[in-house]
Design an enzyme around this catalytic site. Structure first.
Site, PDB file in Angstrom:
ATOM      1  N   HIS A 127      11.070 -28.985  -4.560  1.00 44.24           N
ATOM      2  CA  HIS A 127      11.703 -28.699  -5.839  1.00 44.24           C
ATOM      3  C   HIS A 127      12.684 -30.103  -5.904  1.00 44.24           C
ATOM      4  O   HIS A 127      13.051 -30.582  -4.970  1.00 44.24           O
ATOM      5  CB  HIS A 127      12.592 -27.609  -6.146  1.00 44.24           C
ATOM      6  CG  HIS A 127      13.073 -27.159  -7.061  1.00 44.24           C
ATOM      7  ND1 HIS A 127      14.249 -27.913  -7.873  1.00 44.24           N
ATOM      8  CD2 HIS A 127      12.550 -26.059  -8.284  1.00 44.24           C
ATOM      9  CE1 HIS A 127      14.450 -27.364  -9.063  1.00 44.24           C
ATOM     10  NE2 HIS A 127      13.408 -26.191  -9.312  1.00 44.24           N
ATOM     11  N   CYS A 371       9.495 -28.236 -11.950  1.00 42.74           N
ATOM     12  CA  CYS A 371      10.619 -29.359 -11.339  1.00 42.74           C
ATOM     13  C   CYS A 371       9.969 -29.908  -9.798  1.00 42.74           C
ATOM     14  O   CYS A 371      10.591 -29.740  -8.746  1.00 42.74           O
ATOM     15  CB  CYS A 371      12.053 -28.546 -11.211  1.00 42.74           C
ATOM     16  SG  CYS A 371      12.584 -28.148 -12.557  1.00 42.74           S
TER      17      CYS A 371
END
Lengths: 414, 162
Positions: A127, A371
């Site tokens: 992430h 993300c």
């Protein structure tokens, strides 16, 4: 393997007031718990009760309510410590979320330990929260960022791990991919990292809500997870670290609570965990997190995991049967090596359009790059639709998803 | 609650399935700009062949669209390319302002200036009218305007730079 029993999803659903809401004249089918889970009544009531009866600042006053507030907060810390198998309550640092925990480690540990010639090893499936803090520090400190690649079936490619680890000071990786669902071999990577003299930081955001967690058994040094993905409120997360690692790290944010003494010529830091908890914490949220831990403890994390493996297997089977090659499901195909989040790619449609159609059917999924842009580039896609399963989902939710995907496919058919 | 048919008009789906002016132009001499929607990862590349007429007015003689994205961003880009081809830069400015007005975006909000902006010009938007329903889905307005913001960048870009 522990003996497990089936979750009573109907009675679990009754604990979540929001699930009785209707969206666009359909029942709400919530399949976005990987972004943020829903909250049971017990969590909402614990927070409400705190504000109505015990609200006061913690670690400050000698009056009854201040003591109550402090006790409530510290009892939540003990629950969290036990929940992840932390040897000491003092090793539980409350943070805003995983992002803050990772930034804390990057700034504090990284600021003290990294420089030119050093390297930090991450993976292609991170992430952005476990990438950008290292980019920021690398720009300041001049160390290298190295990457463990992924294989075609969505696992980490560890074939070159020893070479990648050579000269690395810290390995920071996700326990469960938020896009692929892959559960990584934490112990294997950790042992190799330790053999190479590196410290290990693990992002448990998608792991702690779904599997029994024991940080000692995993062998890791630092660990982060967040409350709002595990039935708790937003704004409260946690950094766990081995005492000796946390002790050696300089403070991150300066202010009240994190000091023993402040003079004109300097300050003395407080002991763990307060050293890293400057300022008034989100007390009600901490109380809510404690209630969320109670709720999950009551279900039993082995049962939660068994429920999700079985539901994920049903979802993979159902989607494969109904869509065949027209639906790509990224990540591992074996339910046992993945979490219950499915990144979907429906041929001829864009994830944003798919999620728009699903919304018309009351179904909440996440669409976008999640993300994780380096991973999206490695997969060769711009975006996916992600459906994620949790304790309040059952086969009827998966069926509703499949029906709505069918509708999206027909709507956008060429 | 607006329905899907408000958003996905047939003409939008037609442009999505058969995008007009899809491709690339050699740059230079063509102007080229890339636009990104950081929220969803959509990307659009706009190529403009700008030529100067005898009277000194600049016009877009050719246009090409690259990139990928959702049906709204792709259809908007396709319609935009048809709308600006063969138009002068002044006409393109009018169309852009009329389109953005339809998307409920006013000029002073875009450039941050406080000056009173002229009302949107009276321009026939044609196929582009089909995108009017996007306003009812606020999250998707950025999808519809991506191509137009990229168009403005392409107009302003120097084809010989970099």
């Amino acid at each position: 393997m522990a003996v497990t029993h089936d979750l009573d999803v109907a009675s679990i659903r009754a604990d979540f007031p929001i699930l009785s809401r209707r969206i666009n004249n359909s029942r709400l089918v919530f399949l976005d718990s990987a972004a943020s889970s829903q909250k049971p009544k017990s969590v909402l009531e614990a927070m409400d009760h705190f504000y109505k009866f015990s609200n006061a600042n913690v670690h400050r006053g000698a009056y009854t309510m201040a003591t109550e507030a402090t006790d409530l907060m510290e009892s939540a810390r003990s629950k969290v410590a036990r929940f992840i198998g932390a040897p000491s309550t003092d090793e539980i640092i409350f943070t805003k979320n995983v992002t803050e925990a990772l930034n804390l480690v990057a700034r504090s540990w990284g600021g003290d330990n990294l420089g030119p010639g050093d390297a930090v090893l991450v993976t292609e499936m991170e992430h952005h929260a476990n990438i950008v803090p290292w980019h920021i520090m690398a720009d300041q400190k001049g160390f290298d960022l190295r990457w463990i690649p992924i294989t075609e079936n969505g696992h980490l490619d560890l074939s070159d791990l020893d070479r990648l680890l050579d000269g690395v000071s810290l390995v920071s990786f996700t326990a469960t991919s938020n896009v692929l669902g892959t559960i990584n071999p934490i112990r294997h990577i950790t042992d190799a990292a330790h053999a190479a003299g590196a410290l290990v930081m693990v992002d448990g955001a998608q792991y702690v809500p779904h599997l029994p967690t024991d940080v000692v058994e995993l062998g890791i040094d630092l660990f982060a997870f967040t409350g709002h993905k595990m039935l708790g409120p937003t704004g409260i997360g946690c950094l766990w670290g081995k005492s000796e690692v946390l002790e050696a790290m300089p403070p991150f944010l300066g202010g009240g609570e994190m000091i023993l003494d402040v003079r004109k010529d300097g300050f003395t830091t407080n002991t763990l965990p307060h050293k890293f908890e400057a300022g008034t914490p989100p007390i009600a949220e901490i109380v809510g997190l404690g209630a969320a831990v109670d709720y999950l403890d009551n279900l039993g994390m082995d049962n939660v995991r068994a429920h999700e493996v079985s539901l994920t297997a049903y979802a993979l089977r159902t989607l494969e049967e109904r869509f065949g090659d027209s639906l790509t499901i990224h990540g591992p195909s074996e339910p046992a090596s993945r979490g219950g989040l499915l990144s979907l790619d429906l041929a001829g449609t864009h994830p944003h359009d798919v999620s728009q159609v699903l919304d018309q059917h009351g179904i909440c999924v996440r669409a976008g790059h999640h993300c994780a842009k380096p991973l999206m580039r490695a997969l060769g896609v711009n975006a996916t639709s992600r459906a994620s399963l949790y304790v309040y989902n059952d086969e009827s939710d998966v069926d509703a998803l499949a029906d709505a995907l069918e509708a999206a496919k027909d709507f956008f058919a060429f | 609650m607006p329905g899907l048919e408000d958003l996905y008009r047939e003409i939008i789906l037609d442009h999505y399935r058969s995008p007009r002016n899809k491709g690339e132009l050699e740059s230079p001499p063509a102007h080229r700009a890339e636009g990104f929607n950081p929220l969803c990862g959509d990307e659009i590349v706009v190529y403009l062949q700008v030529e100067q007429g005898d009277d000194g007015t600049e016009m877009v003689s050719d246009v090409a669209i690259g990139g990928q994205g959702c049906s709204i961003s792709q259809a908007s880009a396709s319609m935009m390319s048809s709308a600006v081809k063969g138009k002068t830069l002044a006409e393109i400015d009018d169309i852009t302002r009329a389109f953005k007005a339809m998307m409920s975006i006013h000029e002073h909000e875009l450039d941050g200036s406080e000056t009173e902006s002229d009302p949107a010009p009276e321009v026939k938007l044609g196929d582009l009218e089909a995108l009017r329903g996007v306003v009812k889905f606020p999250v998707r307005i950025k999808c519809a305007t991506l191509a137009w913001n990229t168009l403005a960048q392409a107009v302003d870009s120097d084809p010989n730079a970099g």
